[in-house]
Write an enzyme that holds these catalytic residues in place. Structure first.
Site, mmCIF file in Angstrom:
data_model
loop_
_atom_site.group_PDB
_atom_site.id
_atom_site.type_symbol
_atom_site.label_atom_id
_atom_site.label_comp_id
_atom_site.label_asym_id
_atom_site.label_seq_id
_atom_site.Cartn_x
_atom_site.Cartn_y
_atom_site.Cartn_z
ATOM 1 N N HIS A 1 0.826 -1.214 0.000
ATOM 2 C CA HIS A 1 0.000 0.000 0.000
ATOM 3 C C HIS A 1 0.861 1.265 0.000
ATOM 4 C CE1 HIS A 1 -4.177 0.751 -0.205
ATOM 5 N NE2 HIS A 1 -4.447 0.999 1.063
ATOM 6 N N ASN B 1 -6.782 6.418 3.666
ATOM 7 C CA ASN B 1 -8.172 6.763 3.369
ATOM 8 C C ASN B 1 -8.507 8.218 3.627
ATOM 9 O OD1 ASN B 1 -8.288 4.069 2.793
ATOM 10 N ND2 ASN B 1 -9.719 3.539 4.418
ATOM 11 N N ASP C 1 -0.638 2.685 -5.333
ATOM 12 C CA ASP C 1 -0.673 1.259 -5.648
ATOM 13 C C ASP C 1 -1.950 0.936 -6.423
ATOM 14 O OD1 ASP C 1 -1.995 1.923 -3.075
ATOM 15 O OD2 ASP C 1 -2.515 -0.202 -3.057
ATOM 16 N N ASN D 1 -9.493 3.962 -2.015
ATOM 17 C CA ASN D 1 -10.014 4.955 -1.079
ATOM 18 C C ASN D 1 -9.131 6.187 -0.948
ATOM 19 O OD1 ASN D 1 -12.363 3.525 -0.454
ATOM 20 N ND2 ASN D 1 -11.287 2.282 1.051
#
Length: 195
Positions: free
Chosen positions: A22, A71, A96, A117
């Protein structure tokens, strides 16, 4: 006349997430900074930034790694865009991408967030989805592993063997996008590999 570009690498803060899939967007920013000897410093917009140039006499680059979780990346990204006077068309988001194989880079501007997100939150905070993105492939998990767990895992040993080259390609894609435009970057990085 040179412009200022804000390049935002998405990820999660802290050592727990530093080497995870991530955080590949922030790893690409580390590569861009290393190429220029630029150092990240704490910025009041809840981010770490490194100010540098594409090359001497060319466009200014503000490399930014939000200190927020993925997020909620939009607040720092929008705050930095306001601080540096950068319009959304020059905010490059590096992130990513599950739906792209590990060794692949794709670029786009605008359109949907594809379930990402972090991208969703940046679009909401900027008030538009019309910003360029460098999508760094991490591939989908094998078998039945939950994608949410997969993105928070470190890269596997096979991936680590070529990760430096993947990050270098993604950094090249950012530079090509800024210097030559989206279409030129897409033509270079979307082409099938030579056989």
């Amino acid at each position: 006349m040179p412009h200022t570009w804000l390049v935002v690498g998405l990820g999660n803060p802290g050592p727990r997430y530093e080497k995870t899939r991530h955080n590949v967007g922030q790893m690409v920013l580390d590569e861009l900074a290393a190429r220029r000897g630029a150092v990240f410093r704490v910025h009041k917009a809840n981010a770490r930034t490194a100010e540098t140039w594409l090359r001497p006499g060319a466009d200014k680059l503000v490399l930014a790694k939000p200190n927020s979780f993925m997020n909620v990346s939009g607040g720092p990204a929008a705050g930095l865009a306001r601080f540096f006077g950068v319009d959304p068309g020059r905010v490059v988001v590096v992130h990513d991408e599950l739906d792209i194989p590990f060794d692949t880079i794709k670029l786009k501007s605008g359109g949907g967030h594809g379930g990402h997100n972090g991208v969703r939150d940046v679009a909401k905070a900027l008030g538009t989805a019309d910003f360029p993105r460098v999508r760094v492939g991490i591939g989908r998990p094998p078998g039945r592993q939950d994608p949410a767990d997969w993105v928070l895992d470190p890269f596997g040993s096979a991936e680590r063997a070529t990760l430096a080259a993947h990050l270098s390609d993604a950094a090249d894609a950012v530079e090509t996008l800024i210097e030559h435009g989206l279409v030129a970057a897409q033509q270079r990085f979307h082409a099938p590999p030579a056989s």
